[in-house]
Design an enzyme around this catalytic site. Structure first.
Site, PDB file in Angstrom:
ATOM      1  N   LEU A  33       0.812  -1.227   0.000  1.00 34.23           N
ATOM      2  CA  LEU A  33       0.000   0.000   0.000  1.00 34.23           C
ATOM      3  C   LEU A  33       0.840   1.269   0.000  1.00 34.23           C
ATOM      4  CD1 LEU A  33      -2.735  -1.105   2.567  1.00 34.23           C
ATOM      5  CD2 LEU A  33      -2.748  -1.329   0.061  1.00 34.23           C
ATOM      6  N   HIS A  34       0.294   2.278  -0.654  1.00 35.25           N
ATOM      7  CA  HIS A  34       0.911   3.604  -0.704  1.00 35.25           C
ATOM      8  C   HIS A  34      -0.206   4.636  -0.540  1.00 35.25           C
ATOM      9  CE1 HIS A  34      -0.731   3.500  -4.731  1.00 35.25           C
ATOM     10  NE2 HIS A  34      -0.035   2.412  -5.003  1.00 35.25           N
ATOM     11  N   HIS A  37      -3.565   4.226  -2.471  1.00 34.24           N
ATOM     12  CA  HIS A  37      -4.562   3.394  -1.782  1.00 34.24           C
ATOM     13  C   HIS A  37      -5.142   4.175  -0.597  1.00 34.24           C
ATOM     14  CE1 HIS A  37      -1.668   0.223  -3.362  1.00 34.24           C
ATOM     15  NE2 HIS A  37      -2.800  -0.196  -3.875  1.00 34.24           N
ATOM     16  N   LYS A 150      -6.330   5.805 -11.848  1.00 32.91           N
ATOM     17  CA  LYS A 150      -5.073   5.419 -12.495  1.00 32.91           C
ATOM     18  C   LYS A 150      -5.344   4.213 -13.392  1.00 32.91           C
ATOM     19  CE  LYS A 150      -1.358   3.357 -10.483  1.00 32.91           C
ATOM     20  NZ  LYS A 150      -0.672   2.423 -11.400  1.00 32.91           N
ATOM     21  N   ARG A 188       4.105  -1.225  -7.948  1.00 31.22           N
ATOM     22  CA  ARG A 188       5.224  -1.691  -8.775  1.00 31.22           C
ATOM     23  C   ARG A 188       6.412  -0.731  -8.734  1.00 31.22           C
ATOM     24  NH1 ARG A 188       0.713  -3.512 -11.665  1.00 31.22           N
ATOM     25  NH2 ARG A 188       0.717  -5.752 -12.073  1.00 31.22           N
TER      26      ARG A 188
HETATM   27  P1  AMP Z   1      -3.960  -2.306  -6.637  1.00 31.77           P
HETATM   28  O1  AMP Z   1      -3.522  -2.624  -5.243  1.00 31.77           O
HETATM   29  O2  AMP Z   1      -2.870  -1.880  -7.542  1.00 31.77           O
HETATM   30  O3  AMP Z   1      -4.874  -3.359  -7.213  1.00 31.77           O
HETATM   31  O4  AMP Z   1      -4.875  -1.015  -6.486  1.00 31.77           O
HETATM   32  C1  AMP Z   1      -5.997  -0.991  -5.627  1.00 31.77           C
HETATM   33  C2  AMP Z   1      -6.793   0.254  -5.930  1.00 31.77           C
HETATM   34  O5  AMP Z   1      -5.993   1.402  -5.697  1.00 31.77           O
HETATM   35  C3  AMP Z   1      -7.244   0.298  -7.406  1.00 31.77           C
HETATM   36  O6  AMP Z   1      -8.568   0.793  -7.451  1.00 31.77           O
HETATM   37  C4  AMP Z   1      -6.254   1.264  -7.996  1.00 31.77           C
HETATM   38  O7  AMP Z   1      -6.755   1.946  -9.127  1.00 31.77           O
HETATM   39  C5  AMP Z   1      -6.036   2.228  -6.838  1.00 31.77           C
HETATM   40  N1  AMP Z   1      -4.776   2.959  -6.998  1.00 31.77           N
HETATM   41  C6  AMP Z   1      -3.551   2.436  -7.285  1.00 31.77           C
HETATM   42  N2  AMP Z   1      -2.635   3.429  -7.419  1.00 31.77           N
HETATM   43  C7  AMP Z   1      -3.300   4.589  -7.211  1.00 31.77           C
HETATM   44  C8  AMP Z   1      -2.909   5.971  -7.214  1.00 31.77           C
HETATM   45  N3  AMP Z   1      -1.660   6.342  -7.464  1.00 31.77           N
HETATM   46  N4  AMP Z   1      -3.863   6.899  -6.963  1.00 31.77           N
HETATM   47  C9  AMP Z   1      -5.138   6.535  -6.714  1.00 31.77           C
HETATM   48  N5  AMP Z   1      -5.572   5.264  -6.699  1.00 31.77           N
HETATM   49  C10 AMP Z   1      -4.662   4.296  -6.943  1.00 31.77           C
END
Ligand code: AMP
Length: 280
Positions: A33-34, A37, A150, A188
């Site tokens: 997470l960042h 999220h 994104k 990533r």
């Molecule tokens: P992931 O863990 O990559 O599957 O992402 C989980 C959720 O966080 C998804 O709805 C992504 O689109 C969202 N997300 C990922 N990176 C960002 C970001 N930089 N800004 C806003 N939402 C994000």
């Protein structure tokens, strides 16, 4: 904050909240997470009574096994972060809990969205995304679910799926959170070396340039110009498309309001995705 690993514990948690008529907000994630999220979680915290976050690296949405195997995992750090954001429950299931032998995804055709951009370049990806989100929605039964823009095309796929199955869930798109220098936050990014981290900034720079060039160039000429810039760079462009944000039609001669440039490029072996609205 409750950490829940099994479907039966999750069902017990959710049914208690549902019985009290509380509004449940849900943020599905793959962990590492960042603040991107975090922004989804913060919005859910503001708008809902109960906030549930899932952390599950869904194997069925990876069309590239190396990408799956190397996906960063930082569970302890994630849990500390989510507790600081006042999350009520984190669902951390294993694959068997999400996909028991008895689970069957009802028939669903993604349609046109599966033939372009992410759909075209990652065969089977959206099928996996739809499957996991359908399953998680069924378990969490949220009133509102938060997704990042994104992953612009993913938001559209999820919206369509929710409408098709008539799910009583509001899909809430959230803006992209960026690092100070503009790089879109992504799990990533953890895999980028210092040098690659610098190279990756090219994506944000070219999106900004694209925005500045909309008055001079048609969408198709702009796409060509971007392709040339990438050809001369250290990044490997997978695609750049300039699309209508509602129909996902590729724009050629005319601009439309909300036109979005979507880019996927590799820095080394790391695949990065980003997009920007070019016409406000
Ligand atoms: P992931 O863990 O990559 O599957 O992402 C989980 C959720 O966080 C998804 O709805 C992504 O689109 C969202 N997300 C990922 N990176 C960002 C970001 N930089 N800004 C806003 N939402 C994000």
């Amino acid at each position: 904050m409750k950490t829940i690993q099994t479907v039966s514990d999750l069902e017990a948690f959710i049914s208690e909240k549902k019985n009290s008529n509380l509004v449940i907000g849900f943020v599905p994630t793959m962990g590492a997470l960042h603040q991107g999220h975090g922004s989804l979680v913060e919005r859910a915290r503001l708008e809902c009574d109960v906030v549930v976050v899932s952390i599950f690296v869904n194997p069925t949405q990876f069309n590239n096994s190396a990408d799956f195997e190397k996906y960063p995992i930082t569970v302890e750090k994630d849990l500390t972060y989510l507790a600081s954001l006042q999350v009520d429950a984190v669902f951390l299931p294993n694959v068997k809990e999400v996909y028991p032998d008895t689970f069957q995804m009802p028939a669903y055709e993604i349609g046109n969205l599966d033939t372009l951009m992410e759909g075209k370049h990652r065969p089977g990806h959206f099928k996996g995304v739809v499957q996991v989100v359908y399953r998680l929605f069924d378990l969490v039964k949220p009133n509102k679910a938060y997704f990042g823009l994104k992953d612009f095309q993913q938001v559209a796929v999820i919206k369509n799926m929710t409408t098709y199955f008539n799910l009583p869930i509001e899909i809430i798109p959230c803006t992209t959170i960026r690092e100070k220098d503009g790089l879109a936050m992504s799990s990533r990014n953890l895999r980028l070396s210092e040098g690659q981290r610098f190279e990756a900034l090219f994506i944000y720079q070219t999106l900004n340039l694209a925005k500045a060039l909309t008055e001079k160039l048609s969408p198709i000429a702009l796409k060509k110009q971007l392709e040339e810039l990438y050809a001369a760079s250290s990044l490997r462009l997978e695609y750049v498309e300039i699309i209508d944000p509602l129909t996902f039609e590729v724009l050629t001669d005319k601009w439309v309001k909300g036109a979005v440039a979507c880019i996927v490029a590799y820095v080394g072996e790391i695949r990065l995705i980003d997009n920007m609205v070019l016409i406000d």
